[in-house]
Design a protein around this motif. Structure first.
Motif, PDB file in Angstrom:
ATOM      1  N   UNK A  24       0.830  -1.215   0.000  1.00  0.00           N
ATOM      2  CA  UNK A  24       0.000   0.000   0.000  1.00  0.00           C
ATOM      3  C   UNK A  24       0.861   1.261   0.000  1.00  0.00           C
ATOM      4  N   UNK A  25       0.278   2.342  -0.487  1.00  0.00           N
ATOM      5  CA  UNK A  25       0.935   3.652  -0.493  1.00  0.00           C
ATOM      6  C   UNK A  25       0.471   4.470   0.706  1.00  0.00           C
ATOM      7  N   UNK A  26       1.289   5.384   1.160  1.00  0.00           N
ATOM      8  CA  UNK A  26       0.938   6.249   2.287  1.00  0.00           C
ATOM      9  C   UNK A  26       0.122   7.441   1.804  1.00  0.00           C
ATOM     10  N   UNK A  27      -0.635   8.053   2.722  1.00  0.00           N
ATOM     11  CA  UNK A  27      -1.368   9.280   2.431  1.00  0.00           C
ATOM     12  C   UNK A  27      -0.991  10.329   3.467  1.00  0.00           C
ATOM     13  N   UNK A  28      -1.095  11.574   3.083  1.00  0.00           N
ATOM     14  CA  UNK A  28      -0.741  12.657   3.993  1.00  0.00           C
ATOM     15  C   UNK A  28      -1.920  13.005   4.902  1.00  0.00           C
ATOM     16  N   UNK A  29      -3.138  13.005   4.358  1.00  0.00           N
ATOM     17  CA  UNK A  29      -4.322  13.347   5.138  1.00  0.00           C
ATOM     18  C   UNK A  29      -5.214  12.122   5.288  1.00  0.00           C
ATOM     19  N   UNK A  30      -5.387  11.627   6.500  1.00  0.00           N
ATOM     20  CA  UNK A  30      -6.146  10.387   6.704  1.00  0.00           C
ATOM     21  C   UNK A  30      -7.653  10.545   6.608  1.00  0.00           C
ATOM     22  N   UNK A  31      -8.197  11.730   6.721  1.00  0.00           N
ATOM     23  CA  UNK A  31      -9.644  11.912   6.693  1.00  0.00           C
ATOM     24  C   UNK A  31     -10.067  13.024   5.764  1.00  0.00           C
ATOM     25  N   UNK A  32     -11.377  13.102   5.510  1.00  0.00           N
ATOM     26  CA  UNK A  32     -11.933  14.181   4.703  1.00  0.00           C
ATOM     27  C   UNK A  32     -13.106  14.791   5.448  1.00  0.00           C
ATOM     28  N   UNK A  33     -13.552  15.964   5.003  1.00  0.00           N
ATOM     29  CA  UNK A  33     -14.684  16.626   5.653  1.00  0.00           C
ATOM     30  C   UNK A  33     -15.986  15.860   5.445  1.00  0.00           C
ATOM     31  N   UNK A  34     -16.146  15.208   4.305  1.00  0.00           N
ATOM     32  CA  UNK A  34     -17.392  14.520   3.978  1.00  0.00           C
ATOM     33  C   UNK A  34     -17.446  13.096   4.495  1.00  0.00           C
ATOM     34  N   UNK A  69       2.005   8.427  17.576  1.00  0.00           N
ATOM     35  CA  UNK A  69       0.962   9.449  17.634  1.00  0.00           C
ATOM     36  C   UNK A  69       0.482   9.896  16.246  1.00  0.00           C
ATOM     37  N   UNK A  70       1.255   9.618  15.223  1.00  0.00           N
ATOM     38  CA  UNK A  70       0.866   9.992  13.864  1.00  0.00           C
ATOM     39  C   UNK A  70      -0.350   9.209  13.366  1.00  0.00           C
ATOM     40  N   UNK A  71      -0.672   8.066  13.983  1.00  0.00           N
ATOM     41  CA  UNK A  71      -1.828   7.284  13.558  1.00  0.00           C
ATOM     42  C   UNK A  71      -3.020   7.458  14.494  1.00  0.00           C
ATOM     43  N   UNK A  72      -2.875   8.271  15.531  1.00  0.00           N
ATOM     44  CA  UNK A  72      -3.916   8.407  16.548  1.00  0.00           C
ATOM     45  C   UNK A  72      -5.254   8.865  15.965  1.00  0.00           C
ATOM     46  N   UNK A  73      -5.250   9.868  15.092  1.00  0.00           N
ATOM     47  CA  UNK A  73      -6.510  10.356  14.517  1.00  0.00           C
ATOM     48  C   UNK A  73      -7.212   9.255  13.723  1.00  0.00           C
ATOM     49  N   UNK A  74      -6.466   8.578  12.873  1.00  0.00           N
ATOM     50  CA  UNK A  74      -7.052   7.518  12.046  1.00  0.00           C
ATOM     51  C   UNK A  74      -7.617   6.390  12.899  1.00  0.00           C
ATOM     52  N   UNK A  75      -6.886   6.001  13.924  1.00  0.00           N
ATOM     53  CA  UNK A  75      -7.336   4.915  14.785  1.00  0.00           C
ATOM     54  C   UNK A  75      -8.591   5.330  15.556  1.00  0.00           C
ATOM     55  N   UNK A  76      -8.634   6.584  15.995  1.00  0.00           N
ATOM     56  CA  UNK A  76      -9.834   7.074  16.675  1.00  0.00           C
ATOM     57  C   UNK A  76     -11.049   6.997  15.766  1.00  0.00           C
ATOM     58  N   UNK A  77     -10.873   7.367  14.516  1.00  0.00           N
ATOM     59  CA  UNK A  77     -11.976   7.300  13.553  1.00  0.00           C
ATOM     60  C   UNK A  77     -12.391   5.847  13.308  1.00  0.00           C
ATOM     61  N   UNK A  78     -11.443   4.945  13.234  1.00  0.00           N
ATOM     62  CA  UNK A  78     -11.768   3.531  13.042  1.00  0.00           C
ATOM     63  C   UNK A  78     -12.512   2.958  14.238  1.00  0.00           C
TER      64      UNK A  78
END
Length: 80
Positions: A24-34, A69-78
């Protein structure tokens, strides 16, 4: 002075293998507004086996957030 425990690369490898993300490739922004705002996002239900697998992977990722800590936001959303 306390003892510091680190999650270690083993847990990262397990998550990567479980999700098939080896190439897989990395992304800079893990989430979107929508994200999560449409009805289509909530229609598909997982069966019991997949729910258990999902929870196990998210729990392992949550454990990793203390060292990553760089994955904290994504994990919280999951975890929602």
């Amino acid at each position: 002075m306390g003892i510091r425990y680190e999650a270690g690369p083993r847990h990262e490898e397990i998550v990567i293998n479980e999700l098939g993300l080896k190439d897989a490739n990395v992304v800079v922004t893990p989430g979107t507004k929508d994200e999560g705002n449409t009805k289509d996002d909530h229609e598909e239900q997982l069966d019991d086996a997949h729910v258990s697998e999902y929870r196990a992977v998210v729990a392992r990722l949550n454990y990793l957030t203390s060292d990553r800590p760089d994955i904290a936001f994504s994990v919280t959303e999951l975890a929602r």
